[in-house]
Design a protein around this motif. Sequence first.
Motif, short mmCIF file in Angstrom:
data_model
loop_
_atom_site.label_atom_id
_atom_site.label_comp_id
_atom_site.label_asym_id
_atom_site.label_seq_id
_atom_site.Cartn_x
_atom_site.Cartn_y
_atom_site.Cartn_z
N LEU A 121 25.62 -72.85 2.93
CA LEU A 121 24.61 -72.93 1.87
C LEU A 121 23.28 -73.44 2.42
N MET A 122 22.20 -72.75 2.07
CA MET A 122 20.86 -73.22 2.42
C MET A 122 20.01 -73.28 1.16
N CYS A 123 19.27 -74.38 0.99
CA CYS A 123 18.36 -74.56 -0.13
C CYS A 123 16.96 -74.86 0.41
N LEU A 124 15.98 -74.11 -0.07
CA LEU A 124 14.61 -74.26 0.41
C LEU A 124 13.71 -74.85 -0.66
N ASP A 125 13.14 -75.99 -0.35
CA ASP A 125 12.05 -76.64 -1.09
C ASP A 125 12.38 -77.00 -2.53
N VAL A 126 13.58 -77.54 -2.74
CA VAL A 126 13.92 -78.10 -4.05
C VAL A 126 14.68 -79.40 -3.84
N LEU A 127 14.85 -80.13 -4.93
CA LEU A 127 15.84 -81.18 -5.05
C LEU A 127 16.87 -80.73 -6.08
N PRO A 128 18.09 -81.24 -6.01
CA PRO A 128 19.03 -80.97 -7.11
C PRO A 128 18.40 -81.38 -8.45
N THR A 129 18.79 -80.69 -9.50
CA THR A 129 18.11 -80.84 -10.79
C THR A 129 18.02 -82.29 -11.26
N TRP A 133 14.32 -84.45 -11.75
CA TRP A 133 13.79 -85.11 -12.94
C TRP A 133 13.62 -86.62 -12.71
N ASP A 134 14.49 -87.20 -11.93
CA ASP A 134 14.41 -88.64 -11.68
C ASP A 134 13.17 -89.03 -10.88
N VAL A 135 12.76 -88.18 -9.91
CA VAL A 135 11.62 -88.55 -9.07
C VAL A 135 10.28 -88.20 -9.71
N MET A 136 10.31 -87.42 -10.79
CA MET A 136 9.05 -87.03 -11.45
C MET A 136 8.65 -88.11 -12.45
N HIS A 137 7.69 -88.94 -12.07
CA HIS A 137 7.25 -89.98 -12.99
C HIS A 137 5.81 -90.36 -12.66
N GLY A 138 5.15 -90.96 -13.64
CA GLY A 138 3.77 -91.40 -13.44
C GLY A 138 2.84 -90.22 -13.18
N THR A 139 1.70 -90.50 -12.60
CA THR A 139 0.72 -89.45 -12.38
C THR A 139 1.19 -88.42 -11.36
N ALA A 241 5.30 -87.87 0.33
CA ALA A 241 4.14 -87.78 -0.56
C ALA A 241 4.37 -88.51 -1.88
N LEU A 242 5.60 -88.46 -2.39
CA LEU A 242 5.87 -88.99 -3.73
C LEU A 242 6.73 -90.25 -3.71
N PHE A 244 10.04 -91.01 -2.08
CA PHE A 244 11.50 -91.04 -2.18
C PHE A 244 12.08 -90.47 -0.89
N ASP A 245 13.36 -90.71 -0.68
CA ASP A 245 14.06 -90.25 0.52
C ASP A 245 14.80 -88.97 0.17
N ALA A 246 14.18 -87.83 0.45
CA ALA A 246 14.77 -86.55 0.05
C ALA A 246 16.11 -86.31 0.74
N ALA A 247 16.20 -86.64 2.02
CA ALA A 247 17.45 -86.43 2.74
C ALA A 247 18.59 -87.23 2.13
N ALA A 248 18.31 -88.47 1.73
CA ALA A 248 19.36 -89.30 1.12
C ALA A 248 19.80 -88.73 -0.23
N LEU A 249 18.87 -88.21 -1.00
CA LEU A 249 19.23 -87.61 -2.28
C LEU A 249 20.14 -86.40 -2.07
N TRP A 250 19.81 -85.58 -1.09
CA TRP A 250 20.63 -84.42 -0.81
C TRP A 250 21.99 -84.81 -0.23
N ARG A 251 22.02 -85.82 0.63
CA ARG A 251 23.27 -86.20 1.28
C ARG A 251 24.30 -86.70 0.26
N ALA A 252 23.83 -87.24 -0.86
CA ALA A 252 24.76 -87.68 -1.90
C ALA A 252 25.55 -86.51 -2.47
N TRP A 253 24.99 -85.30 -2.39
CA TRP A 253 25.67 -84.10 -2.88
C TRP A 253 26.33 -83.31 -1.75
#
Length: 286
Positions: A121-129, A133-139, A241-242, A244-253
């Motif tokens: 499986l390969m996923c390009l330029d997203v986070l799991p749903t 939503w969790d990382v989208m906050h503030g401005t 940029a925003l 958060f640790d994208a790799a850690a979020l993905w590794r949980a899944w």
Amino acid sequence: MKINGFDYHRISGDGDVKLNVAVGGSGTPIVLLHGFPQTHLMWRHVATDLAADHTVICPDLRGYGESDKPADDYAKRVMAADIVAVARNLGHDTFALAGHDRGALVAFRAGLDHPDTITHLMCLDVLPTLDMWDVMHGTSAAVGFHLYLMAQPPGLPEELIAARPEAFFGHFLDLWTNDPAAIPADVRAAYLDACRDAVPSIVADYRASAAIDVTHDQHDLAQGNKLRMPVTVIQQDWGAALGFDAAALWRAWAPDLHHQTTTAGHFMAEESPAEITTAIRALLKR
């Protein structure tokens, strides 16, 4: 427009829905899923390269391009079932799967729902749903204004977007690329033409990601379900940029994860096809 050297078919997905599917090459199968606001054509460079030694299957997702556009049923679970059905109708009970943007969310769901079918499986330029939503906050959430717009109840989003579809969809094609030449005028026009005819279904796809898709992901999280196959994720460095640790979020899944960032823009399969093709070939060797 079509991918050179590929044959085109209308193939049944889940239920009565039929998908427009480009098929080329021979060998072990890999399915490539497009993102927003594109069609299967975004894979034209990668697909022709991979077709040298693989059977490459490039569908338009339900609701996009020349595939059927039902009024509802855009849960990623349903869209993933489409892809599994298409592959089986082409004679493939197992296959590798790569997705970009919306297609990556479909691929993610396919990996969770069909672990014995998806080999890689390969996923390009997203986070799991859920993580998205969790990382989208503030401005910083302003970058994802379209996610919130299309999450609204049916009516207003469709009317606003349908009033100026070229301006709306063209905004993302222009904003999200680091190399405008990667999407030439004829390809850009093909994308905009396809989106103009698909406003309700595209909105329905996004609306599902703020509703039923969240429910499905929450259930998998609670059950401890994970992606069991080798996974590669390539994305822009949104984590830096925003904040958060994208790799850690993905590794949980995905315990068997290779995560990398790219200097290409969002449309990386068109801006940097050699990079993406090389990564796919490396994934398939794991």
